[in-house]
Design a protein around this motif. Structure first.
Motif, short mmCIF file in Angstrom:
data_model
loop_
_atom_site.label_atom_id
_atom_site.label_comp_id
_atom_site.label_asym_id
_atom_site.label_seq_id
_atom_site.Cartn_x
_atom_site.Cartn_y
_atom_site.Cartn_z
N UNK A 134 1.94 9.80 10.21
CA UNK A 134 2.01 8.35 10.34
C UNK A 134 3.14 7.69 9.58
N UNK A 135 4.13 8.47 9.14
CA UNK A 135 5.27 7.90 8.42
C UNK A 135 6.00 6.91 9.33
N UNK A 136 6.39 5.76 8.76
CA UNK A 136 7.03 4.70 9.52
C UNK A 136 8.40 4.35 8.97
N UNK A 150 11.28 11.35 13.65
CA UNK A 150 11.25 12.05 14.93
C UNK A 150 10.01 11.58 15.67
N UNK A 151 10.17 11.06 16.90
CA UNK A 151 9.09 10.32 17.56
C UNK A 151 7.95 11.14 18.16
N UNK A 152 7.94 12.43 17.96
CA UNK A 152 6.85 13.22 18.54
C UNK A 152 6.80 14.58 17.88
N UNK A 206 0.82 -1.20 0.00
CA UNK A 206 0.00 0.00 0.00
C UNK A 206 0.86 1.26 0.00
N UNK A 207 0.32 2.31 -0.57
CA UNK A 207 1.05 3.58 -0.59
C UNK A 207 0.29 4.61 0.23
N UNK A 208 1.00 5.63 0.65
CA UNK A 208 0.40 6.75 1.38
C UNK A 208 1.00 8.02 0.85
N UNK A 209 0.17 9.00 0.61
CA UNK A 209 0.67 10.30 0.17
C UNK A 209 0.83 11.18 1.39
N UNK A 227 5.93 16.72 11.57
CA UNK A 227 5.05 16.46 10.42
C UNK A 227 4.99 14.98 10.03
N UNK A 228 6.14 14.34 9.93
CA UNK A 228 6.17 12.93 9.52
C UNK A 228 5.46 12.06 10.56
N UNK A 229 5.73 12.32 11.84
CA UNK A 229 5.09 11.57 12.93
C UNK A 229 3.57 11.72 12.87
#
Length: 118
Positions: A55-57, A38-40, A7-10, A50-52
């Protein structure tokens, strides 16, 4: 990364830095993989969160930048396109040393500072 499937996520970032602490190249040197997020988020609107928040993993593959497929692009080119500089180069170096098996614990008290210069 070119063979990445699933699956992809934008994810759309509003400003830099995105909050991805470290990327790594694919095994061929092409493509980019998220290694650490960055965890928070420290405060509302924190760019480093922003990435956190999105939901970026770790392990996610960067498949496109501004709509351009980058799965076969050399890692350095992707980093230039993203222009997402790591803010803390000491932390990035420490992480790279740890992954290489080099200790970052500087607790050897037998070393003495050279004070001969003045």
């Amino acid at each position: 990364p070119a063979a990445a499937s699933g699956p992809t996520a934008e994810v759309v970032y509003k400003k830099r830095p995105f909050g991805i602490a470290r990327y790594a190249p694919g095994s061929s040197g092409n493509g980019a993989v998220v290694m650490e997020v960055t965890p928070k988020s420290r405060y509302p609107g924190d760019p480093q969160g922003q990435a956190f928040v999105a939901g970026v993993q770790p392990g996610w593959v960067v498949k496109s930048v501004n709509g351009q497929d980058v799965t076969g692009v050399p890692f350095e080119g992707i980093m230039e396109m993203l222009d997402d500089e790591v803010l803390d180069p000491v932390a990035a170096l420490s992480l790279n040393l740890k992954e290489s098996g080099v200790s970052t614990e500087f607790t050897d008290k037998s070393a003495v500072a050279d004070k001969s210069y003045g």
